[in-house]
Design an enzyme around this catalytic site. Structure first.
Site, PDB file in Angstrom:
ATOM      1  N   ARG A   1      15.763  -3.205  -7.668  1.00  0.00           N
ATOM      2  CA  ARG A   1      16.236  -4.590  -7.699  1.00  0.00           C
ATOM      3  C   ARG A   1      15.114  -5.621  -7.700  1.00  0.00           C
ATOM      4  O   ARG A   1      15.345  -6.786  -8.008  1.00  0.00           O
ATOM      5  CB  ARG A   1      17.153  -4.858  -6.510  1.00  0.00           C
ATOM      6  CG  ARG A   1      16.468  -4.846  -5.159  1.00  0.00           C
ATOM      7  CD  ARG A   1      17.461  -5.122  -4.050  1.00  0.00           C
ATOM      8  NE  ARG A   1      16.814  -5.105  -2.741  1.00  0.00           N
ATOM      9  CZ  ARG A   1      17.461  -5.292  -1.593  1.00  0.00           C
ATOM     10  NH1 ARG A   1      18.775  -5.471  -1.600  1.00  0.00           N
ATOM     11  NH2 ARG A   1      16.815  -5.267  -0.444  1.00  0.00           N
TER      12      ARG A   1
ATOM     13  N   GLY B   1       7.569   0.284  -7.265  1.00  0.00           N
ATOM     14  CA  GLY B   1       6.593   0.596  -6.225  1.00  0.00           C
ATOM     15  C   GLY B   1       7.071   0.206  -4.844  1.00  0.00           C
ATOM     16  O   GLY B   1       6.485   0.617  -3.843  1.00  0.00           O
ATOM     17  N   GLY B   2       8.120  -0.600  -4.775  1.00  0.00           N
ATOM     18  CA  GLY B   2       8.726  -0.943  -3.496  1.00  0.00           C
ATOM     19  C   GLY B   2       7.821  -1.755  -2.589  1.00  0.00           C
ATOM     20  O   GLY B   2       6.829  -2.354  -3.003  1.00  0.00           O
TER      21      GLY B   2
ATOM     22  N   GLY C   1       3.799  -7.573  18.699  1.00  0.00           N
ATOM     23  CA  GLY C   1       3.933  -6.162  18.351  1.00  0.00           C
ATOM     24  C   GLY C   1       2.589  -5.564  17.980  1.00  0.00           C
ATOM     25  O   GLY C   1       1.835  -6.149  17.195  1.00  0.00           O
TER      26      GLY C   1
ATOM     27  N   GLY D   1       2.177  -2.223  16.861  1.00  0.00           N
ATOM     28  CA  GLY D   1       2.251  -1.031  16.028  1.00  0.00           C
ATOM     29  C   GLY D   1       1.299  -1.181  14.861  1.00  0.00           C
ATOM     30  O   GLY D   1       0.460  -2.091  14.829  1.00  0.00           O
TER      31      GLY D   1
ATOM     32  N   ILE E   1       1.624  -2.231  11.714  1.00  0.00           N
ATOM     33  CA  ILE E   1       1.664  -3.487  10.963  1.00  0.00           C
ATOM     34  C   ILE E   1       1.020  -4.616  11.764  1.00  0.00           C
ATOM     35  O   ILE E   1       0.153  -5.343  11.270  1.00  0.00           O
ATOM     36  CB  ILE E   1       3.113  -3.849  10.585  1.00  0.00           C
ATOM     37  CG1 ILE E   1       3.686  -2.812   9.622  1.00  0.00           C
ATOM     38  CG2 ILE E   1       3.176  -5.239   9.949  1.00  0.00           C
ATOM     39  CD1 ILE E   1       5.174  -2.982   9.338  1.00  0.00           C
TER      40      ILE E   1
ATOM     41  N   GLU F   1       2.294  -6.925  23.414  1.00  0.00           N
ATOM     42  CA  GLU F   1       2.998  -5.651  23.285  1.00  0.00           C
ATOM     43  C   GLU F   1       3.924  -5.468  24.488  1.00  0.00           C
ATOM     44  O   GLU F   1       3.483  -5.561  25.633  1.00  0.00           O
ATOM     45  CB  GLU F   1       1.995  -4.492  23.214  1.00  0.00           C
ATOM     46  CG  GLU F   1       2.604  -3.100  23.257  1.00  0.00           C
ATOM     47  CD  GLU F   1       3.673  -2.875  22.193  1.00  0.00           C
ATOM     48  OE1 GLU F   1       4.804  -2.492  22.550  1.00  0.00           O
ATOM     49  OE2 GLU F   1       3.373  -3.095  20.997  1.00  0.00           O
TER      50      GLU F   1
ATOM     51  N   ASP G   1      12.229   5.419   4.281  1.00  0.00           N
ATOM     52  CA  ASP G   1      12.458   4.563   5.445  1.00  0.00           C
ATOM     53  C   ASP G   1      13.934   4.381   5.772  1.00  0.00           C
ATOM     54  O   ASP G   1      14.303   4.256   6.942  1.00  0.00           O
ATOM     55  CB  ASP G   1      11.827   3.184   5.223  1.00  0.00           C
ATOM     56  CG  ASP G   1      10.311   3.218   5.315  1.00  0.00           C
ATOM     57  OD1 ASP G   1       9.749   4.285   5.628  1.00  0.00           O
ATOM     58  OD2 ASP G   1       9.674   2.169   5.069  1.00  0.00           O
TER      59      ASP G   1
ATOM     60  N   HIS H   1     -23.008  19.442   6.739  1.00  0.00           N
ATOM     61  CA  HIS H   1     -23.872  18.541   7.498  1.00  0.00           C
ATOM     62  C   HIS H   1     -24.749  17.742   6.539  1.00  0.00           C
ATOM     63  O   HIS H   1     -25.257  18.308   5.563  1.00  0.00           O
ATOM     64  CB  HIS H   1     -24.767  19.353   8.442  1.00  0.00           C
ATOM     65  CG  HIS H   1     -25.798  18.531   9.152  1.00  0.00           C
ATOM     66  ND1 HIS H   1     -25.504  17.805  10.280  1.00  0.00           N
ATOM     67  CD2 HIS H   1     -27.129  18.315   8.885  1.00  0.00           C
ATOM     68  CE1 HIS H   1     -26.606  17.186  10.679  1.00  0.00           C
ATOM     69  NE2 HIS H   1     -27.600  17.476   9.846  1.00  0.00           N
TER      70      HIS H   1
END
Length: 464
Positions: free
Chosen positions: A36, A40-41, A180, A182, A184, A203, A310, A443
């Protein structure tokens, strides 16, 4: 107009939906993908990718500020926020266009419009040209999620922002409140703090990055504070008083409410699934707290109807959505599909310092009844980290003391989001501590810390 018939219809072209559509087409299915807004949202357009572009600009700017440490000269440093944002949007546009190319290349029919389930195996799509009717034996709902809004803390795009506003800021924050901590919230806090904003993070739980191992969260918090961030844990924003030029936040800590003034607030208090207006309930689909309830194969309980990404619940990660998309497409095509195991999906946060983890935290492992062995290795003991000027960090591993199974791995520091996959592969292959100990790590690399952390769990570390 007669309905167009497909083998599989995907609703949503985010990292779950477009991947499902492409994999289905690769397996010979006739596939339609309905979107819509943007191919790629959220991930490619308003989430994972553009935020990483912003954070890369901040990282480069931070390194320029440290030029003297590396024997370099960089005078009269500055930045152009509009140009930083423009680059970010360009990166997002490039990748969104790439998704369109991939869908076309794989002969997926892409339809731009708003989809609704019109019955079992039926979808209607409202487009600019009218309504199209589609039918398919299998339908995949991949509609994603959006920012959660709390009463009184809603974004207005002026002084109070959600993530979309923070990606295209109407002004440059000078005194910023982030609600918040988290992924984001802390990523935006890290970005704007690096560019000089006086940043406060609130938080409600007892520590920042609350889903991470407590030791990693504590380490990250100290680094944030060293960078000038103010961290308020066990705190809650009760009210926002807004005006044209400022926001007064009522913040409760320890039962006491104090007022603090900011010019910008970013609300990052979680997400809600995009389940409205799809006709899910009419088909008998169960919705739990805005997310579609599914089994381990993403089946909704309605024959031929799947939900991925999600919209189907935690963990809310693009790579989880993509893997579910592949799994569902293969299931629909009659292949042997492997269910996604949430405990084996890595979580990555791209703040400074970066944080990455997979599997059980030390506390969760003990809660589950495991007797554990825990290994730790600090960045200060690694030559490559010191050479990079990135000596602040920690790698932590958690093993089952009885079997040697790697239960979890947790990291904080430079480039850990690139390192964590080594442990993810190890868990997938069911490697034991002995397998990891006998693996030769190159290494000098940061990956040597992964080896040393395993050794430390069994009192065999060399460089500490």
């Amino acid at each position: 107009m007669a309905a167009q018939t497909f083998d599989m219809i995907v609703i949503g072209a985010g990292p779950g939906g477009y991947v499902a559509a492409i994999r289905g087409a690769q397996l010979g299915l006739k596939v339609a993908c309905v979107e819509r807004e943007h191919l790629g949202g959220i991930c490619l357009n308003w989430g994972c990718i553009p935020t990483k572009a912003l954070l890369r600009s901040a990282e480069v700017y931070h390194l320029m500020e440290r030029a003297k440490e590396f024997g370099l000269k960089a005078d009269n440093l500055g930045y152009d926020l509009d140009a930083v944002v423009k680059r970010s949007r360009g990166v997002a546009a490039q990748l969104s266009g790439g998704v369109g190319h991939l869908l076309k290349k794989n002969k997926v029919t892409t339809i731009m419009g708003e989809a609704k389930l019109a019955g079992k195996g039926k979808v209607t799509v409202k487009t600019d040209k009218g309504t199209e009717e589609l039918s398919a034996k299998s339908i995949v709902v991949a509609t994603g999620a959006r920012a959660r809004e709390l009463p009184g803390l809603e974004a207005d795009g002026k002084r109070v922002w959600a993530y979309k506003h923070a990606l295209q800021p109407p002004h440059e924050p000078k005194k910023l409140l982030v609600i918040g901590s988290g992924a984001i919230g802390i990523e935006f806090a890290s970005f704007y703090n690096t560019l000089g904003a006086e940043t406060t993070v609130v938080e409600v739980l007892d520590r920042v990055l609350p889903v991470e191992d407590a030791e990693i969260s504590a380490f990250a918090r100290k680094q944030f504070q060293k960078q000038g961030m103010k961290i308020l844990e066990k705190s809650m924003v009760k009210q926002l008083d807004r005006s044209a030029s400022k926001v007064v936040a009522h913040i409760e800590t320890g039962g006491k409410v104090e007022k603090h003034e900011f010019d910008t607030v970013i609300s990052a208090v979680g997400i809600v699934g995009n389940v409205e207006g799809l006709g899910l309930e009419d088909l008998g689909v169960k919705i739990d707290r805005t997310h579609v309830v599914t089994d381990e194969f993403c089946r909704t309980g309605v024959d031929g109807l799947y939900a991925i990404g999600d919209v189907a619940g935690a963990p809310w990660l693009a790579h989880k959505a993509s893997h579910e998309g592949v799994m569902v497409a293969e299931l629909i095509a009659g292949k042997h599909a492997h269910p996604v195991k949430p405990e084996s999906i890595a979580g990555c946060t791209y703040c400074n310092p970066q944080v990455a983890s997979v599997g059980l935290t030390e506390a969760k492992a003990k809660e589950a009844g495991y007797e554990v062995k825990v290994g730790r290795f600090p960045f200060i003991g690694n030559g490559k980290a010191i050479a990079l000027g990135e000596a602040q960090g920690l790698v932590k591993t958690v093993f089952d003391a009885k079997t040697g199974e790697l239960l979890g791995a947790h990291m904080v520091g430079a480039e850990v989001t690139e390192l964590i996959q080594g442990y993810v592969v190890g868990r997938k292959l069911e490697t034991t501590e002995q397998d990891l100990m006998e693996t030769v790590f190159p290494h000098p690399t940061l990956s040597e810390m992964m080896h040393e952390s395993v050794l430390d769990a069994y009192d065999r570390a060399i460089h500490i």
